[in-house]
Design a protein around this motif. Sequence first.
Motif, PDB file in Angstrom:
ATOM      1  N   PHE A 181       0.701  -1.593   0.372  1.00  0.00           N
ATOM      2  CA  PHE A 181      -0.070  -0.026  -0.091  1.00  0.00           C
ATOM      3  C   PHE A 181       1.401   1.044   0.153  1.00  0.00           C
ATOM      4  N   LEU A 182       1.996   1.395   1.561  1.00  0.00           N
ATOM      5  CA  LEU A 182       2.665   2.539   0.524  1.00  0.00           C
ATOM      6  C   LEU A 182       2.785   2.956  -0.115  1.00  0.00           C
ATOM      7  N   PHE A 183       4.474   1.397  -1.262  1.00  0.00           N
ATOM      8  CA  PHE A 183       4.257   1.903  -2.323  1.00  0.00           C
ATOM      9  C   PHE A 183       3.695   2.300  -3.771  1.00  0.00           C
ATOM     10  N   VAL A 184       2.172   1.445  -3.126  1.00  0.00           N
ATOM     11  CA  VAL A 184       1.488   2.084  -4.532  1.00  0.00           C
ATOM     12  C   VAL A 184       0.885   3.584  -4.818  1.00  0.00           C
ATOM     13  N   LEU A 185       1.192   4.283  -2.792  1.00  0.00           N
ATOM     14  CA  LEU A 185       0.832   6.015  -2.533  1.00  0.00           C
ATOM     15  C   LEU A 185       2.353   6.476  -3.069  1.00  0.00           C
ATOM     16  N   ALA A 186       3.380   6.150  -2.127  1.00  0.00           N
ATOM     17  CA  ALA A 186       4.458   6.355  -3.076  1.00  0.00           C
ATOM     18  C   ALA A 186       4.722   7.182  -4.600  1.00  0.00           C
ATOM     19  N   ALA A 187       4.261   5.619  -5.332  1.00  0.00           N
ATOM     20  CA  ALA A 187       4.002   5.897  -6.662  1.00  0.00           C
ATOM     21  C   ALA A 187       3.101   6.946  -6.945  1.00  0.00           C
ATOM     22  N   GLY A 188       1.768   6.853  -6.612  1.00  0.00           N
ATOM     23  CA  GLY A 188       0.685   7.690  -6.428  1.00  0.00           C
ATOM     24  C   GLY A 188       0.697   9.456  -6.560  1.00  0.00           C
ATOM     25  N   VAL A 189       1.951   9.870  -6.125  1.00  0.00           N
ATOM     26  CA  VAL A 189       1.965  10.482  -5.152  1.00  0.00           C
ATOM     27  C   VAL A 189       3.215  11.051  -6.705  1.00  0.00           C
ATOM     28  N   ALA A 190       4.006  10.500  -7.133  1.00  0.00           N
ATOM     29  CA  ALA A 190       4.938  10.431  -7.438  1.00  0.00           C
ATOM     30  C   ALA A 190       4.568  11.831  -9.174  1.00  0.00           C
ATOM     31  N   VAL A 191       3.692  10.533  -9.190  1.00  0.00           N
ATOM     32  CA  VAL A 191       2.657  10.398 -10.357  1.00  0.00           C
ATOM     33  C   VAL A 191       1.329  11.541 -10.358  1.00  0.00           C
ATOM     34  N   LEU A 192       0.606  12.042  -9.711  1.00  0.00           N
ATOM     35  CA  LEU A 192       0.420  12.982  -9.314  1.00  0.00           C
ATOM     36  C   LEU A 192       1.269  14.325  -9.680  1.00  0.00           C
TER      37      LEU A 192
END
Length: 390
Positions: A181-192
């Motif tokens: 979940f934290l990996f997805v969250l970090a990737a989402g922050v980078a993409v946004l």
Amino acid sequence: MPGRYPEWYRERRSWELGEDARATVRKLRALVSERRHVVEASGRPDGQAILGAADEEIDCAEQTLTFDEHRRAPLGSHVTAAQLHLNTARLLWLKSFLSSPAEVAPYLPGLLAVVREHLARDDPRRVATEVVMEKYAHRRAIDETDLVVVLESVDVAYSVTLREKLRAGSFVRIVCGVAAFLFVLAAGVAVLTAFFPDSVPLCFNPSRQSAEPATDSKVPYAIVCPTASQGSLDSTELDQNFAAVTSWGDYVVVEIVGLVAAGVAAASALRNIRGTSTTYPVPVALAALKLPAGALTAVLGLLLMRGGFVPGLTALDSSAQIIAWAVIFGYSQELFTKWVDRQGQRVLESVRGPLDPPTAAGRTTVVPAAGPAPRAGPASSRSADEEAEG
């Protein structure tokens, strides 16, 4: 050669433990077969029924260890299930000695060790087993009732062992789920932030006294971001200046730096990990949790600094300083994940058995083996005094 990869895939993480279980299957088959000859010679139908049930448990264990016939993907849970059947078969084999409990005498120290390893010191079943062993040490004989007490305690100890292994597996799944979940969250922050770089910029506006001189700037400050900086600014609006300098790679760079710092922290934490003999990779799950946590703490730490949460550090002077603080914040994820590390270590230790409370001197109390107590005398008193001083 094409079959080598599927073979490795089927046996990953559990090959050694699986071979140990197969060796136990062969050993128990031999013991049950030998015991059956003795029971048949004595003509006891109840003993034959118990040994028949032991054979069925051994067959179930062997079927579970056969990958091609197992209904689940063999990641390691099949070894735990096989051990459950083998423990039951071992108990049934021991119960076939109820008519002749004296023959179990060579196995009593091992049974006591199992009880002491997996049951707490104040557990009434462990206490009862130790009382039985103390009586056995004095009279050198054990009756059927005492043997039942010992075997029931061993049965409970095996059940506790299974529950602890299942708890370790559940802990690994929870930690891996949170890490994902934290990996997805970090990737989402980078993409946004790559699509909207000027929404929440990771930039600072130090005064020109601490930045590069800029005579053609309309404002008395410079803009410093993780990937760029500018001292000559054409607008008097701070938000417009931030939007002009900020880049899509600011958050990406900070997260990568935080992830690398967290990786270094995870590598340094290996000095406290003693490994595990279970099929559940608790240390690997704990290390995987640190990586996305470091990426996120690097971002959050810089946002706190930008918001003035840290007095005196509200305006970093260069991109190098921003990256340096990202390293510090990425490594500082240890402040949050250390509690998970401690819980993981407790889970690993509980698989082996309960932790006895430490004594007043900070040492763990060790239960002595069953046997006659030593006679009191000057030598023993002197040894006790030396231990107290030590």
